[in-house]
Design a protein around this motif. Structure first.
Motif, PDB file in Angstrom:
ATOM      1  N   ALA A 191     -18.265 -35.393-124.234  1.00 30.31           N
ATOM      2  CA  ALA A 191     -19.225 -36.346-124.791  1.00 30.31           C
ATOM      3  C   ALA A 191     -19.495 -36.051-126.266  1.00 30.31           C
ATOM      4  O   ALA A 191     -19.605 -36.968-127.093  1.00 30.31           O
ATOM      5  CB  ALA A 191     -20.527 -36.301-123.990  1.00 30.31           C
ATOM      6  N   ILE A 192     -19.584 -34.769-126.611  1.00 26.35           N
ATOM      7  CA  ILE A 192     -19.793 -34.396-128.016  1.00 26.35           C
ATOM      8  C   ILE A 192     -18.558 -34.754-128.840  1.00 26.35           C
ATOM      9  O   ILE A 192     -18.667 -35.280-129.958  1.00 26.35           O
ATOM     10  CB  ILE A 192     -20.104 -32.897-128.137  1.00 26.35           C
ATOM     11  N   GLU A 193     -17.382 -34.488-128.302  1.00 24.99           N
ATOM     12  CA  GLU A 193     -16.146 -34.824-129.006  1.00 24.99           C
ATOM     13  C   GLU A 193     -16.060 -36.331-129.273  1.00 24.99           C
ATOM     14  O   GLU A 193     -15.601 -36.765-130.331  1.00 24.99           O
ATOM     15  CB  GLU A 193     -14.941 -34.366-128.182  1.00 24.99           C
ATOM     16  N   GLU A 194     -16.500 -37.131-128.314  1.00 25.64           N
ATOM     17  CA  GLU A 194     -16.477 -38.582-128.476  1.00 25.64           C
ATOM     18  C   GLU A 194     -17.433 -39.032-129.585  1.00 25.64           C
ATOM     19  O   GLU A 194     -17.114 -39.921-130.381  1.00 25.64           O
ATOM     20  CB  GLU A 194     -16.848 -39.272-127.158  1.00 25.64           C
ATOM     21  N   LEU A 195     -18.611 -38.430-129.646  1.00 26.01           N
ATOM     22  CA  LEU A 195     -19.567 -38.771-130.701  1.00 26.01           C
ATOM     23  C   LEU A 195     -18.987 -38.480-132.082  1.00 26.01           C
ATOM     24  O   LEU A 195     -19.137 -39.276-133.018  1.00 26.01           O
ATOM     25  CB  LEU A 195     -20.863 -37.989-130.505  1.00 26.01           C
ATOM     26  N   VAL A 196     -18.314 -37.332-132.199  1.00 25.84           N
ATOM     27  CA  VAL A 196     -17.710 -36.959-133.475  1.00 25.84           C
ATOM     28  C   VAL A 196     -16.528 -37.874-133.789  1.00 25.84           C
ATOM     29  O   VAL A 196     -16.319 -38.282-134.930  1.00 25.84           O
ATOM     30  CB  VAL A 196     -17.271 -35.483-133.459  1.00 25.84           C
ATOM     31  N   ARG A 197     -15.752 -38.207-132.773  1.00 26.17           N
ATOM     32  CA  ARG A 197     -14.565 -39.035-132.981  1.00 26.17           C
ATOM     33  C   ARG A 197     -14.899 -40.377-133.603  1.00 26.17           C
ATOM     34  O   ARG A 197     -14.199 -40.852-134.504  1.00 26.17           O
ATOM     35  CB  ARG A 197     -13.845 -39.266-131.638  1.00 26.17           C
TER      36      ARG A 197
END
Length: 390
Positions: A198-204
């Protein structure tokens, strides 16, 4: 606190129409949209509209054009565990109108972050709930998403540009937004891998230089008595909550499902004097030194490792009669009646975060850095800045 402004030259969005911009950010990803101006628009290759019935599970199917890096995500991370379906998704669909009526006050720190962003910024609220932060900064453009169709309908009825989506599989283009927020969302994800994703998606989805604000409930609650009102889960599953049945809970439990004040997020008031300063300074000095036990679960300050809880929500009988979701939940054992309080009691799943845990989740990321971290209203919070494209 650091509220670093985004780089200039990103104001082109303000000249686009809302509908054009909203569609552009999700174009080709195969999602259906609910918005104030578009009650149902099926994007190219999109699947049918997610059903907005409060007792059904949203089904969002990415099209074949989803980027390869998202396809490579493990099935276990993308597949929603049963505990989240039953004790997060279905619960919020059932309590949506009542929940929304309690969610109106804005957290000062979140508001300050949003107000610090430049004119014309495109901001994503992932897990927007009833949309209380959407449109907070009138000089910026906001879009939102949430896993609950019932909450998304509330947002759309208020005129916001929103869609139903999963936090671990956001339907937005890479490097599209200027900033993103995730307020009180990650603690509803039941595995570490899903929280990381979920954090990776926010950054992406944000551009290089874009900021991401994340807040989660803390195990270090200012009011320790709240923990006695939550039902602890017996076992922390490392990879998955398995099986169609309810997860195991301590039995017989020494705790009763008492009513928790639900005034703002986790129902807590303000800080004791100077508590934020001392906790923030302490975290900056030793945020990565919190001890861990042999099964890698966090150890809180009182020496206990319990982080998985059911937190009750009392839905008054007159609210429960609005839809048939509560009747179904009672029949299936997913809720119980409390005649004394005149309410249907739902359990919401939470993984409460220990000090330093949120930072550790992002420590291995090579495209983002932490620019601020703090403790606020019994929540751990971080602000990330994206450092690389992609």
């Amino acid at each position: 606190m650091i509220f670093k402004s985004l780089r200039a030259g990103r104001y082109v969005h303000q000249f686009w129409s809302k509908s054009t911009l909203f569609l552009d950010c999700i174009c080709g990803l195969g999602y259906s949209v609910i918005s104030s101006s578009m009650k149902e628009i099926k994007v190219k290759d999109a699947s049918p509209m997610c059903t907005l019935a409060p007792d059904t599970e949203p089904r969002i199917q990415p099209s074949s054009s989803v980027s390869e890096d998202r396809k490579c995500s493990s099935i276990s991370v993308k597949s929603t565990p049963e505990i989240e379906k039953k004790y997060v998704h279905h619960v919020y669909d059932a309590i949506a109108p009542h929940f929304s009526s309690t969610r109106f006050a804005k957290w000062p720190k979140v508001a300050a972050f949003l107000e610090s962003l430049p004119t014309g910024s495109l901001i994503l609220d992932a897990g927007c709930g009833n949309g209380k932060y959407l449109g907070l900064n009138s000089s910026c453009y906001f879009i939102g998403c949430d896993i609950s169709p019932s909450l998304i309908k509330i947002c759309a009825d208020r005129g916001h540009e929103v869609l139903v989506a999963d936090a671990v599989n956001l339907p937005y283009r890479t490097n599209f937004g200027d900033a993103a927020i995730s307020i009180a969302v990650l603690h509803h994800l039941s595995t570490e891998n899903r929280r990381k994703k979920a954090i990776e998606e926010l950054v992406r989805v944000v551009k290089k230089g874009g900021l991401v604000l994340i807040t989660v409930w803390a195990v270090e609650q200012e009011d320790k008595s709240l923990l006695t009102k939550w039902t602890p889960l017996t076992e922390r599953y490392l990879e998955e909550w398995i099986g169609p049945g309810s997860p195991r809970v301590r039995g017989p439990s020494s705790f009763t499902l008492e009513s928790i004040p639900e005034t703002e997020e986790n129902g807590l008031g303000g800080h004791p004097k100077d508590s934020r300063v001392s906790l923030t300074e302490n975290m900056q000095q030793s945020s990565c030194s919190t001890p861990q036990n042999e099964d890698d679960s966090m150890v809180s300050r009182d020496g206990k490792s319990q982080q998985e809880y059911f937190v009750p929500w009392h839905l008054p009988y007159h609210r429960a009669e609005v839809s048939g979701a509560s009747a179904g939940a009672l029949a299936n054992g997913l809720a119980k009646k409390d005649d004394k309080k005149g309410a249907v009691v739902y359990n919401r799943y939470y993984h409460v975060f220990g000090e330093g845990e949120l930072e550790r989740l992002v420590s291995g990321m090579d495209n983002a850095v932490i620019v601020d971290k703090f403790y606020d209203k019994s929540n751990w919070c971080i602000i990330l800045e994206k450092t690389l494209e992609g």
